[in-house]
Each structure stands twice: as C-alpha cells, then as structure tokens.
Design a protein around this motif. Structure first.
Motif, PDB file in Angstrom:
ATOM      1  N   ASP A   1     -53.888 -63.127   6.661  1.00 24.26           N
ATOM      2  CA  ASP A   1     -54.701 -62.182   6.664  1.00 24.26           C
ATOM      3  C   ASP A   1     -55.526 -62.442   7.943  1.00 24.26           C
ATOM      4  O   ASP A   1     -56.289 -63.629   8.044  1.00 24.26           O
ATOM      5  CB  ASP A   1     -55.325 -62.284   5.754  1.00 24.26           C
ATOM      6  CG  ASP A   1     -57.346 -62.022   5.584  1.00 24.26           C
ATOM      7  OD1 ASP A   1     -56.936 -60.471   5.892  1.00 24.26           O
ATOM      8  OD2 ASP A   1     -57.502 -62.347   4.740  1.00 24.26           O
ATOM      9  N   ARG A   2     -55.130 -61.448   8.258  1.00 23.02           N
ATOM     10  CA  ARG A   2     -56.535 -61.953  10.219  1.00 23.02           C
ATOM     11  C   ARG A   2     -57.297 -61.232   9.988  1.00 23.02           C
ATOM     12  O   ARG A   2     -57.673 -60.179  10.620  1.00 23.02           O
ATOM     13  CB  ARG A   2     -54.766 -61.123  11.205  1.00 23.02           C
ATOM     14  CG  ARG A   2     -53.568 -61.861  11.345  1.00 23.02           C
ATOM     15  CD  ARG A   2     -54.226 -63.460  11.819  1.00 23.02           C
ATOM     16  NE  ARG A   2     -52.058 -63.960  11.821  1.00 23.02           N
ATOM     17  CZ  ARG A   2     -52.434 -65.336  11.925  1.00 23.02           C
ATOM     18  NH1 ARG A   2     -53.192 -66.208  12.195  1.00 23.02           N
ATOM     19  NH2 ARG A   2     -50.980 -65.499  12.250  1.00 23.02           N
ATOM     20  N   PRO A   3     -58.888 -61.687   9.898  1.00 24.96           N
ATOM     21  CA  PRO A   3     -59.817 -61.418   9.903  1.00 24.96           C
ATOM     22  C   PRO A   3     -59.529 -61.094  11.608  1.00 24.96           C
ATOM     23  O   PRO A   3     -60.688 -61.934  12.545  1.00 24.96           O
ATOM     24  CB  PRO A   3     -60.615 -62.656   9.967  1.00 24.96           C
ATOM     25  CG  PRO A   3     -59.667 -63.308   9.849  1.00 24.96           C
ATOM     26  CD  PRO A   3     -58.991 -63.952  10.365  1.00 24.96           C
ATOM     27  N   VAL A   4     -59.249 -59.782  11.593  1.00 23.72           N
ATOM     28  CA  VAL A   4     -59.472 -59.505  13.630  1.00 23.72           C
ATOM     29  C   VAL A   4     -60.443 -57.752  13.056  1.00 23.72           C
ATOM     30  O   VAL A   4     -59.903 -56.930  12.476  1.00 23.72           O
ATOM     31  CB  VAL A   4     -58.432 -59.225  14.453  1.00 23.72           C
ATOM     32  CG1 VAL A   4     -58.918 -58.813  15.837  1.00 23.72           C
ATOM     33  CG2 VAL A   4     -58.010 -60.724  14.436  1.00 23.72           C
ATOM     34  N   TYR A   5     -61.214 -57.613  13.597  1.00 23.27           N
ATOM     35  CA  TYR A   5     -62.371 -56.181  13.352  1.00 23.27           C
ATOM     36  C   TYR A   5     -62.015 -55.206  14.974  1.00 23.27           C
ATOM     37  O   TYR A   5     -63.006 -55.918  15.690  1.00 23.27           O
ATOM     38  CB  TYR A   5     -63.281 -56.517  13.100  1.00 23.27           C
ATOM     39  CG  TYR A   5     -63.238 -57.274  11.976  1.00 23.27           C
ATOM     40  CD1 TYR A   5     -62.449 -57.025  10.343  1.00 23.27           C
ATOM     41  CD2 TYR A   5     -63.897 -58.458  11.531  1.00 23.27           C
ATOM     42  CE1 TYR A   5     -62.828 -57.829   9.765  1.00 23.27           C
ATOM     43  CE2 TYR A   5     -62.953 -59.541  10.811  1.00 23.27           C
ATOM     44  CZ  TYR A   5     -63.185 -58.946   9.844  1.00 23.27           C
ATOM     45  OH  TYR A   5     -63.301 -60.291   8.488  1.00 23.27           O
ATOM     46  N   PHE A   6     -61.948 -53.759  14.360  1.00 24.99           N
ATOM     47  CA  PHE A   6     -62.217 -52.913  15.667  1.00 24.99           C
ATOM     48  C   PHE A   6     -62.751 -51.943  15.221  1.00 24.99           C
ATOM     49  O   PHE A   6     -62.135 -50.944  13.785  1.00 24.99           O
ATOM     50  CB  PHE A   6     -60.301 -52.470  16.391  1.00 24.99           C
ATOM     51  CG  PHE A   6     -59.912 -53.628  16.691  1.00 24.99           C
ATOM     52  CD1 PHE A   6     -60.184 -53.608  18.189  1.00 24.99           C
ATOM     53  CD2 PHE A   6     -58.797 -54.443  16.190  1.00 24.99           C
ATOM     54  CE1 PHE A   6     -59.358 -54.751  19.780  1.00 24.99           C
ATOM     55  CE2 PHE A   6     -58.264 -55.680  17.127  1.00 24.99           C
ATOM     56  CZ  PHE A   6     -58.174 -55.820  18.484  1.00 24.99           C
TER      57      PHE A   6
END
Length: 536
Positions: A427-432
C-alpha cells in the motif's frame, strides 16, 4: 580142248572214303592184258583216264558209289565191285552281319545259332576269345550262352562242323556285352526362399544315337515337366532319379537330392521404450535369432540396416523390423514404441492469483501431470527451498516481488519447468491529482505530488508533458535527498509543483501526462505514470 584161264578183274582204290569235292584213284592190279577187254562202271562218276587202266573218279553227290570192273578174255569173264563212300561237304554257315550287343546286366540266355545262317547241324560251339566265360556258361552242343557274370567287352565264339573226309568248317560270331551307360544326375541342389526353382543337370551322362533320358521322383505327387530332357527344372524337395537308356535298352540310374531351406529366421527382440515425451531415445535390439541360415541382414520400416542388431535413436511410432537370411527367407515383427504422456508442471498460487500483499503467508504448490514417477522438485529462488513444506509445495512469507520457478525431474530424467512472477503488493501512499485549476483562487492552483513521508525517501525525475510530447514542467531536483547523493524532493510540498504556466504564459485547458520516480524507504523504486486535466 583148250581151257582158258579166267582173267583177273582185281583193282584197288587209294581211298574208299572221299569228299564230294575230291577224287579217288582206282586202278587195275597188275599190268593190263592186251588180249583182254576191260569194262569199267563208275556209277555216274566223272573220270579222268590216267592210262594203264587207272582212273581218277569224282562224284558230285554224296553217298555210297560202287565201281565195277568186268574183264573178258577168250570168252571168259571176271567181275569185281568195290564201294567208295562219298561225303557231302559240310557248312558252318554264314555269320549274320553286325555284332550282337546285349547288356551286361542281361540274364536272358543267348542262342548263338541265331547269329549264323545255312550251317550244317551237329557242329559244336567253342570260345575263341573273351575271358570270363566259365565252364557251363556255353553249351557247346546247343550253342546257348548264359551271360550272367560276364563283364563288358567283346566275346568271339566259333561254330565248327567236322567234315569227315571233307574239310572241317568253322564260322565265328562276335557277342558284345555293353556296360550300363553312364548316368550322372548332377550335384545336390538346394531350394531357398530366393531360389524357388533349381535345375537338375544330367549333361554329364553318356550320350549317343538312340539314347533316352527320364527323370522321376520318389514322390509320386511331384510332376516333372519335360522329364525326358537331360536338364529339368524342379521346385519341390525330394530325391530325383535320372534313368539313362542306350539304344539296346541298357539302363543306368543316378540320384540327386534336392533339399529345401525355406524356414524363415525368427528374431528375439528387446525394446527400450522412449523415456520422455517427444524424445528420440527409443531403441530396439535383436538379442537372438533362431532358424534360417546366417548371415542375417535387417530392415527397419523398409530402411536397410545391414547386419546391425541395435536400432537406436527411435521416435515414438510403429516399427516393422524385418530379418532376412542368406537364403532370402525373412520374417517381420511389428511393434510400437510408446512415449509417456508429456511431463508438465504448473505452479498453483493461493486463490490462483499471483498477486499477494506484502507480509502474507502463502503456500505455492506444483501440480505435476504425465511423465513417470516424480524423482525431484527443484524450487527457485534457492532461498525458498529452505522453507519447503512437503514434496509438492513451499510455504513462505511474501516480502517482495520475485520470479517463482519449479523444475520437476522424473525417475527417468525427464524434466518440466514452470515459472511465474509473484507480485507482492504494498500500500504505497503516493497521490497524483487527476485535475487542477490554476485560476488564482488559491484553491487547487498548484499540481504537486502528495505522499506519506514515513514511507517515501524522495521523488526524482518528475516531468509533465503536453499531448505533443513537449515537456512543460521539470520538477526542481537540486537537493541531495539520499546517502548516495541522488537529487530529489519530498512530497506534499507545493513548492515542488507546477502552476500551469509555460515560460510564464498561462496554458489553455487540456490533458497532460506525468512521470515521476518515487524512492521508498524499503528500497523499492517505482516509476509512476499517468495523466491529469488542466482546468480553468
């Protein structure tokens, strides 16, 4: 008175037995009296007057002839008669032209009298030449010869007739005993599978005018074509006889044996089946041969293999193995070389999904089909084998994405392999943002990357492109964000975002694309790509 003496009529003959072809002399005893008259009666004989009352007399026919002399003198008469026996000449006959030929093996008596004509009966037969005529073989009186025991050759016999006062007459005849003619049926012949007919050759037998030939067999069911020729062709085994007969019927027989070697050889085979699917390691071996005549040759599916008894490198299929011996006899064995079902292995993931969450305990199994009994399972990476649980599976904790592979080896060395990528999801919390509106209202005016600082070390290579591929923004990457000195920036900072301008000019609404490389604290590096909308 004068008394006259009786004159003398005495005479003598020099032979009182003569041959009709000869003469006798009769003559007066003493000197003739000139005063006397001499009258001779010669009984029809022919005479020769020798004078002085001496005569040679001859009679043409045999018998007893009387000679009478009457002497008269002074009226006185005296008579004397003497008898002379005249013998007819004898004849031993004339030999019949030619030579009487009989066979040595003849047992029939031979009447030699048939070999002369005009002979005076009563003569005797004798042997002139030719050894082996034993006492008793020839009856001298009858002229009958027993030929038993006489060898081949010419024999001369004489017929003699005693002529008494006439010469003894003898006529010779020849008897020829011929040995059996030479018969030669030739050498032993052999029928084979490649020679179904053989020639019987009697050409070394005796030949001559009047000779005949006849082939027969001890098997009455065998029919011989042109059996009266010196050479014949036969196609059946057995004992054959050649009878040679010469012109007078003497025969000789010669035998020849015709054998048959038509027994087909029989092979004993060993089969080495194919070990693996689609392999060509099958083999057929000839371990023994019975029957037939060596040397043997072999063919496999019509292909000449010479004298080799091992046929290797064979694919699966039906094979026709043929053996042929020196006689051309052959036999075939049909057999199948089979292959095992194809050995396959398939990795089975939990829930048939190759994507799991990091930290999940998973059990991967190998589903094996076909082939032979399993000998070995080899798992890759090697680190997984240490946690193997059971022959067909492994259990471990999912920590990272990696290629999982298994190789199965069966008891015959056949192998199969399967590999699949195990995707470990984090679960990679990266937001675009999917859109932004740089209109100066201080609400969503900057396009920047958000994320969890606890998991992200830094972001590098952040680019935004228009639809023609022109870079409209390159993220600031001037700080050293890692121990290696890599340049990058942290998320959640609008200072590292784009304001929607290109070269200070406001861009029109449109769809743009981005790319950014995110370096996570666990060492994983992910390149993110996507698009967003510039709105006004």
């Amino acid at each position: 008175m004068t008394v006259n003496a009786i004159p003398s009529a005495d005479f003598v003959e020099d032979n009182n037995i003569i041959c009709a072809t000869g003469s006798a002399n009769v003559r007066l005893i003493g000197n003739p009296d000139p005063t006397a008259e001499y009258v001779w009666d010669f009984d029809g004989a022919a005479t020769t007057d020798n004078g002085e009352e001496s005569y040679d007399v001859r009679w043409a026919t045999g018998g007893t002839h009387n000679v009478t002399l009457t002497v008269t003198r002074n009226g006185c008469t005296s008579t004397m008669m003497r008898s002379i026996q005249v013998d007819e000449p004898v004849s031993s006959g004339t030999a019949v032209s030619g030579v009487l030929e009989i066979c040595v093996s003849s047992v029939d008596p031979v009447d030699l009298n048939t070999r002369i004509t005009g002979a005076t009966p009563g003569g005797t037969w004798s042997v002139v030449s030719g050894g082996g005529v034993t006492n008793g073989s020839l009856d001298a009186a009858t002229g009958v010869l027993n030929p038993v025991g006489l060898g081949a050759g010419d024999y001369r016999f004489a017929y003699s007739v005693d002529g008494a006062s006439c010469p003894t007459e003898t006529t010779e005849v020849t008897l020829r005993l011929l040995g059996a003619p030479r018969a030669d049926a030739g050498t032993t012949q052999r029928l084979t599978c490649s020679m179904g007919m053989v020639s019987l050759n009697g050409s070394n037998s005796e030949t001559g005018p009047g000779y005949t030939y006849l082939w027969t067999s001890n098997d009455p069911n065998i029919i011989i074509t042109d059996a009266d020729q010196m050479m014949v062709d036969v196609g059946q085994p057995g004992v054959y006889q050649l009878r040679v007969t010469n012109a007078i019927g003497c025969t000789a027989v010669s035998e020849v044996t015709v054998t048959a070697e038509t027994e087909a050889p029989v092979m004993e085979l060993e089969i080495s089946q194919i070990t693996c699917f689609s392999s060509d390691n099958g083999a057929i071996s000839v371990t023994g041969v019975s029957g037939g005549r060596p040397p043997y040759t072999y063919r496999v599916n019509g292909e000449d293999r010479g004298a080799s008894t091992l046929f290797a490198g064979l694919m699966p299929g039906e094979y026709d193995v043929q053996i042929t011996d020196a006689n051309g006899c052959f036999s075939n064995i049909l057999l199948d070389l089979t292959e095992p079902d194809e050995l396959t292995v398939r990795l089975r993931f939990p829930g048939d999904s190759t994507t799991v969450n990091a930290g999940d305990e998973i059990f991967i199994t190998a589903s094996v089909n076909g082939g032979n009994a399993i000998d070995t399972l080899i798992w890759q990476p090697d680190s997984l084998a240490a946690t193997s649980e059971g022959r067909n599976g492994i259990a471990f904790t999912a920590t990272e994405t990696q290629m999982i592979s298994v190789t199965v080896v069966d008891e015959l060395g056949c192998t199969a392999r399967d590999n699949q990528m195990l995707l470990v999801r984090r679960d990679r919390p990266v937001y675009f943002p999917t859109a932004f509106s740089p209109n100066g209202d201080n609400n969503n005016d900057i396009y920047f990357i958000g994320g969890d600082l606890d998991q992200i070390d830094y972001i590098s290579d952040f680019y935004i492109f228009d639809r023609w591929g022109e870079a409209v923004y390159t993220g600031p990457q001037t700080e050293s964000m890692s121990a290696t000195g890599d340049a990058g920036f942290l998320p959640n900072d609008p200072a590292f975002g784009w304001d929607g301008r290109l070269n200070g000019e406001v861009m029109n609404p449109q769809v743009l694309v981005y790319t950014a490389t995110v370096h996570f604290s666990d060492g994983e590096v992910i390149v993110y790509k996507g698009d967003f909308v510039l709105m006004r």
